[in-house]
Design an enzyme around this catalytic site. Structure first.
Site, PDB file in Angstrom:
ATOM      1  N   GLU A   1       5.540  -1.264  46.417  1.00 40.23           N
ATOM      2  CA  GLU A   1       5.068  -0.068  45.835  1.00 40.23           C
ATOM      3  C   GLU A   1       4.088  -1.106  45.193  1.00 40.23           C
ATOM      4  O   GLU A   1       3.661  -0.571  43.750  1.00 40.23           O
ATOM      5  CB  GLU A   1       5.295   0.444  45.514  1.00 40.23           C
TER       6      GLU A   1
ATOM      7  N   ARG B   1      -8.685   0.406  30.294  1.00 41.25           N
ATOM      8  CA  ARG B   1      -7.740   0.137  29.950  1.00 41.25           C
ATOM      9  C   ARG B   1      -7.812  -0.308  28.581  1.00 41.25           C
ATOM     10  O   ARG B   1      -6.305  -0.139  28.037  1.00 41.25           O
ATOM     11  CB  ARG B   1      -7.097  -1.735  30.911  1.00 41.25           C
TER      12      ARG B   1
ATOM     13  N   CYS C   1     -20.213   6.276  22.594  1.00 41.61           N
ATOM     14  CA  CYS C   1     -20.361   7.157  21.808  1.00 41.61           C
ATOM     15  C   CYS C   1     -18.993   7.452  21.995  1.00 41.61           C
ATOM     16  O   CYS C   1     -18.320   8.280  21.366  1.00 41.61           O
ATOM     17  CB  CYS C   1     -20.980   8.276  21.723  1.00 41.61           C
TER      18      CYS C   1
ATOM     19  N   TYR D   1      -6.428  -0.855  38.187  1.00 42.80           N
ATOM     20  CA  TYR D   1      -6.378   0.223  37.054  1.00 42.80           C
ATOM     21  C   TYR D   1      -8.162  -0.222  36.214  1.00 42.80           C
ATOM     22  O   TYR D   1      -8.329  -0.026  35.118  1.00 42.80           O
ATOM     23  CB  TYR D   1      -5.213   0.029  36.503  1.00 42.80           C
TER      24      TYR D   1
HETATM   25  N1  LLP Z   1       4.716   2.928  42.371  1.00 43.47           N
HETATM   26  C1  LLP Z   1       4.878   3.908  42.126  1.00 43.47           C
HETATM   27  C2  LLP Z   1       5.717   5.084  42.202  1.00 43.47           C
HETATM   28  C3  LLP Z   1       3.546   4.373  40.311  1.00 43.47           C
HETATM   29  O1  LLP Z   1       3.429   5.848  40.037  1.00 43.47           O
HETATM   30  C4  LLP Z   1       2.505   3.039  40.568  1.00 43.47           C
HETATM   31  C5  LLP Z   1       1.906   3.044  39.843  1.00 43.47           C
HETATM   32  C6  LLP Z   1       3.143   1.802  41.422  1.00 43.47           C
HETATM   33  C7  LLP Z   1       3.652   2.474  42.593  1.00 43.47           C
HETATM   34  C8  LLP Z   1       2.802   0.759  41.201  1.00 43.47           C
HETATM   35  O2  LLP Z   1       2.183   0.011  39.503  1.00 43.47           O
HETATM   36  P1  LLP Z   1       1.680  -1.756  39.473  1.00 43.47           P
HETATM   37  O3  LLP Z   1       2.199  -2.565  40.348  1.00 43.47           O
HETATM   38  O4  LLP Z   1       0.136  -1.259  40.150  1.00 43.47           O
HETATM   39  O5  LLP Z   1       1.982  -1.752  38.244  1.00 43.47           O
HETATM   40  N2  LLP Z   1      -2.897   2.367  34.436  1.00 43.47           N
HETATM   41  C9  LLP Z   1      -1.883   1.580  33.794  1.00 43.47           C
HETATM   42  C10 LLP Z   1      -0.544   1.796  35.233  1.00 43.47           C
HETATM   43  C11 LLP Z   1      -0.056   2.474  34.930  1.00 43.47           C
HETATM   44  C12 LLP Z   1       0.126   2.436  36.885  1.00 43.47           C
HETATM   45  C13 LLP Z   1       0.739   4.096  37.608  1.00 43.47           C
HETATM   46  N3  LLP Z   1       1.623   4.036  38.291  1.00 43.47           N
HETATM   47  C14 LLP Z   1      -2.299   0.351  33.790  1.00 43.47           C
HETATM   48  O6  LLP Z   1      -4.255   0.064  33.692  1.00 43.47           O
HETATM   49  O7  LLP Z   1      -2.203  -0.882  33.192  1.00 43.47           O
END
Ligand code: LLP
Length: 429
Positions: free
Chosen positions: A273, A313, A357, A386
């Site tokens: 994923e 972020r 602000c 994100y």
């Molecule tokens: N699968 C599940 C169950 C997840 O919770 C997430 C991300 C992913 C896959 C995808 O993860 P990736 O491949 O994108 O690393 N907002 C934060 C990141 C939060 C991730 C949440 N879950 C940021 O800006 O770094």
């Protein structure tokens, strides 16, 4: 070639000059490269090609319909965590048979919606949830495929706010509780537990946490099979890292080389994923300088028209994003990465901030960038994941527009919000 590159000190996305896009759209604007998205998707596909793998793009990282469609057309499935994300994935042309649904708090309504659309499977995160899936599926006279999301209590060594596989985190089912589900599994008449899922956090800069989790999962899978459960799928989650600084980081092949032996041993089909890996470095946020400001303590601020509501972020995780003018007089050598180096002649050290602000509305603190004037454009890199997805209209700021570049053409894939959009849905009492 990097899809975001400087030619004669001017930033391009594929074949399009960033400043040409901005002349039409204004700022702030998110700009994505289609080629970058597809290249990353294909890198992952290649890395896992030895085994039967379904890549389910994590919609939460970038849920724009056109971005999802680019990936659906390339054969991607989708990882969703809400009814809304499922709606988007389906609208974008995602095949239901390649959609997995995670999240600790799926409501009956969301479960029903997913079953009506015959999604691939649920990644279930608690016994209570499995019981609800069983009950809803029962009423619909269906059988729901379920993977148990295991919380293996492993530290992914990432930011505390984005780590998900430790015992204190709300995510997944710990192995002791999971064992009790083996016993109960036969009583769930409308649930077929056919997979295991693990997602440890994001971004993960080493393959070790994956390996450590898989060691535990291998033991558990054997127990499940001994008890007669037919576990066919192993979902290894996302979390693959990207470089925010220009430094080399591990690549899909580094992950797959260590992950695939476990998968082969367990004779499972793989689901993965990825979100950030596919879109993170495939998008930038472009903003205009509104003012330069200096206080009597010598502190310099560059105030720009993007803010924490557009890209959260840095405020939320102290995340580092490279920032560099779209056009500059400072020439970089081929080995230098714009936005990471030392102060050179013509540069200064500033805080790059937005107009919101809040003291946390800071994109970069004490950052060396070329001197900029009012109206100059700055590119904030690695903003494709994100970024817009976590944006809001806080301070009643209309959210930016989004652009997709395809070779020498670009398309508006989300219009800039207007003041009217801000109040749509609100009535005056
Ligand atoms: N699968 C599940 C169950 C997840 O919770 C997430 C991300 C992913 C896959 C995808 O993860 P990736 O491949 O994108 O690393 N907002 C934060 C990141 C939060 C991730 C949440 N879950 C940021 O800006 O770094």
């Amino acid at each position: 070639m990097n899809d975001f590159h400087y030619k004669q000190n001017t930033l391009f996305c594929e074949g399009v000059k960033i400043s040409d896009i901005v002349s039409e759209t204004g700022t702030p604007v998110y700009i994505y490269s289609k080629n970058a998205i597809l290249s990353r998707f294909n890198d992952l596909r290649t890395a896992f090609q030895e085994v039967d793998t379904t890549i389910c793009f994590s919609v939460k990282s970038n849920s724009n319909l056109s971005i999802c469609k680019v990936l659906a057309d390339a054969g991607s499935g989708f990882d969703v965590v809400s009814g809304g994300e499922l709606f988007r994935a389906l609208k974008a042309g995602g095949k239901p048979s390649k959609i997995v649904f995670a999240g600790v708090g799926k409501t009956d309504k969301e479960i029903r919606y997913a079953l009506e659309n015959d999604i691939f499977m649920f990644n279930a995160e608690s016994i209570a949830e499995i019981e609800h899936i069983n009950a809803v599926a029962g009423k619909m006279k269906k059988t729901a495929k379920v993977a148990l999301r295991i919380n293996p209590d492993i530290d992914a060594k990432t930011h505390a706010k984005t780590t998900t596989g430790k015992k204190e985190n709300k995510f997944g089912i710990d192995l002791t509780v999971a064992e009790t589900i083996i016993e109960k599994s036969k009583t769930y008449k409308n649930v077929n537990i056919c997979g295991l899922h693990v997602h440890l956090g994001s971004p993960i800069y080493s393959v070790d946490p994956y390996v450590n989790a898989l060691k535990k999962i291998t033991v558990f899978i054997q127990k499940c099979r001994k008890a007669g459960m037919n576990i066919q799928y192993l979902n290894i989650g996302g979390g693959y890292c990207i470089s925010y600084t220009g430094e080399e980081v591990i690549k899909p092949k580094d992950y797959s080389a260590k992950i695939l032996p476990f998968v082969k041993e367990m004779q499972c089909q793989v689901i993965t994923e990825p979100g950030r890996f596919i879109v993170g470095n495939s998008g930038i946020l472009v903003t205009s300088v509104i003012y330069n400001k200096q206080n009597s303590h010598g502190k310099k601020f560059v105030i720009c028209d993007a803010a924490m509501n557009d890209l959260l972020r840095p405020a939320l995780y102290d995340a580092f994003h490279r920032i560099w003018p779209v056009k500059t007089n400072i020439t970089m050598s081929d080995t230098e990465t714009p936005g990471t180096g030392e102060v050179k002649k013509g540069m200064e050290v500033v805080d790059i901030v937005g107009p919101v602000c809040e003291s946390s509305d800071v994109f970069a603190k004490d950052r060396a960038i070329p001197q900029v004037d009012e109206g100059d454009l700055l590119a904030i890199f690695s903003a494709g994941a994100y970024g817009f997805a976590m944006s809001s209209s806080y301070n009643s700021r209309p959210r930016p527009c989004e652009i997709l570049v395809d070779k020498d053409k670009y398309f508006v894939i989300r219009k800039r919000e207007t003041y009217e959009d801000l109040i749509a849905g609100e009535g005056l009492l």
